[in-house]
Design an enzyme around this catalytic site. Sequence first.
Site, short mmCIF file in Angstrom:
data_model
loop_
_atom_site.label_atom_id
_atom_site.label_comp_id
_atom_site.label_asym_id
_atom_site.label_seq_id
_atom_site.Cartn_x
_atom_site.Cartn_y
_atom_site.Cartn_z
N LYS A 12 0.79 -1.37 0.05
CA LYS A 12 -0.09 -0.15 0.02
C LYS A 12 0.74 1.34 0.06
CE LYS A 12 -3.79 -2.54 2.33
NZ LYS A 12 -4.33 -2.88 3.21
N GLN A 20 -4.14 -1.59 9.83
CA GLN A 20 -3.96 -3.11 9.15
C GLN A 20 -4.62 -3.92 10.06
OE1 GLN A 20 -2.91 -3.59 5.94
NE2 GLN A 20 -3.81 -5.71 6.32
N ASP A 40 -10.34 3.54 4.54
CA ASP A 40 -10.46 2.32 4.41
C ASP A 40 -12.11 1.68 4.78
OD1 ASP A 40 -9.45 -0.13 3.76
OD2 ASP A 40 -8.84 -0.89 5.67
#
Length: 280
Positions: free
Chosen positions: A54, A98, A121
């Site tokens: 990413k 994450q 996200d």
Amino acid sequence: MTAGIIDGTAVSKQLLAETAARAAAFTEKAGRAPCLATVLVGHDPASETYVKMKRNRSRKNGITSKAVELPDTTTTEELVKVITDLSEDPEVDGILLQHPVPSQIDERAAFEAIAPGKDVDGVTMYSFSAMAFDLPGFHSCTPAGIMRLLKAYDVELSGKHAVVVGRSPILGKPVGMLLLNENATVTYCHSRTTDLADQVAQADVIVAAVGRPELIKGEWIKPGAVVIDAGYNPGNVGDVERQAAAEKASLITPVPGGVGPMTIAMLLEQTVRAAEASLA
Ligand code: NAP
């Protein structure tokens, strides 16, 4: 019939090129590049790889990333404090925590510390409810990527029957809601569904989001259906029996090269969108 291919690699490249152009325009206007903060707790090798990917992809597209790496022993309170500080940092536009985090951490509490305007996200309850109400906000990236693919291939959704197999909070459930927002009639299937084959056979659009190799058989697919295979299993195998399904479907995503490449592209697009909103 042999299905046409929904080329996620090509669609994601196009989206990344548009995103990079918007990032450059933002940089010129703001005097700094859009910034994605990545938060990694512990040393899970897969998570380390995902975060690295990413960050690399961000850099290639004119987005800076701020890497926060925390030890395995991090507490909920410590993680919430780190994320709250990032939420308040005017130089940070998007925050990615994450998943998964070590088991001593209350992951939900950590996600909820992400400011809604930086939830690129799409993991907070705020973002999830905004999506449910069909209001503006950030979406979970894989479902958002699936919707982009359907749009890129002009797949008509209004009045169509969509069957989503899987109901996880980051994939199956939100993609069903996004399909509903587009006026599809949506059926969810999951591990307790007793007539999966019959349900799939009714679908004009199938989204497979399970994580079981070739669970969905080609012979179940209604002729002309559109098949989106989000599953990713060892050996590059999807959740759909690809060859047999391609004989029945009108369009199908390959694995790999279908849904997969869209997720990071959507993350970066949402980061740039968050940055642009900070200037408005
Ligand atoms: P997950 O959290 O494990 O959820 C799997 C879902 O499948 C659950 O809702 C489960 O039902 C359902 N399920 C399990 N066995 C089933 C069966 N026999 N019949 C029908 N439904 C069944 O997985 P996830 O995170 O949503 O991921 C699903 C797949 O998508 C995985 O292969 C993952 O690698 C892939 N994925 C890809 C991307 C990407 O391409 N970028 C991103 C995310 C995930 P219950 O709710 O009843 O347990």
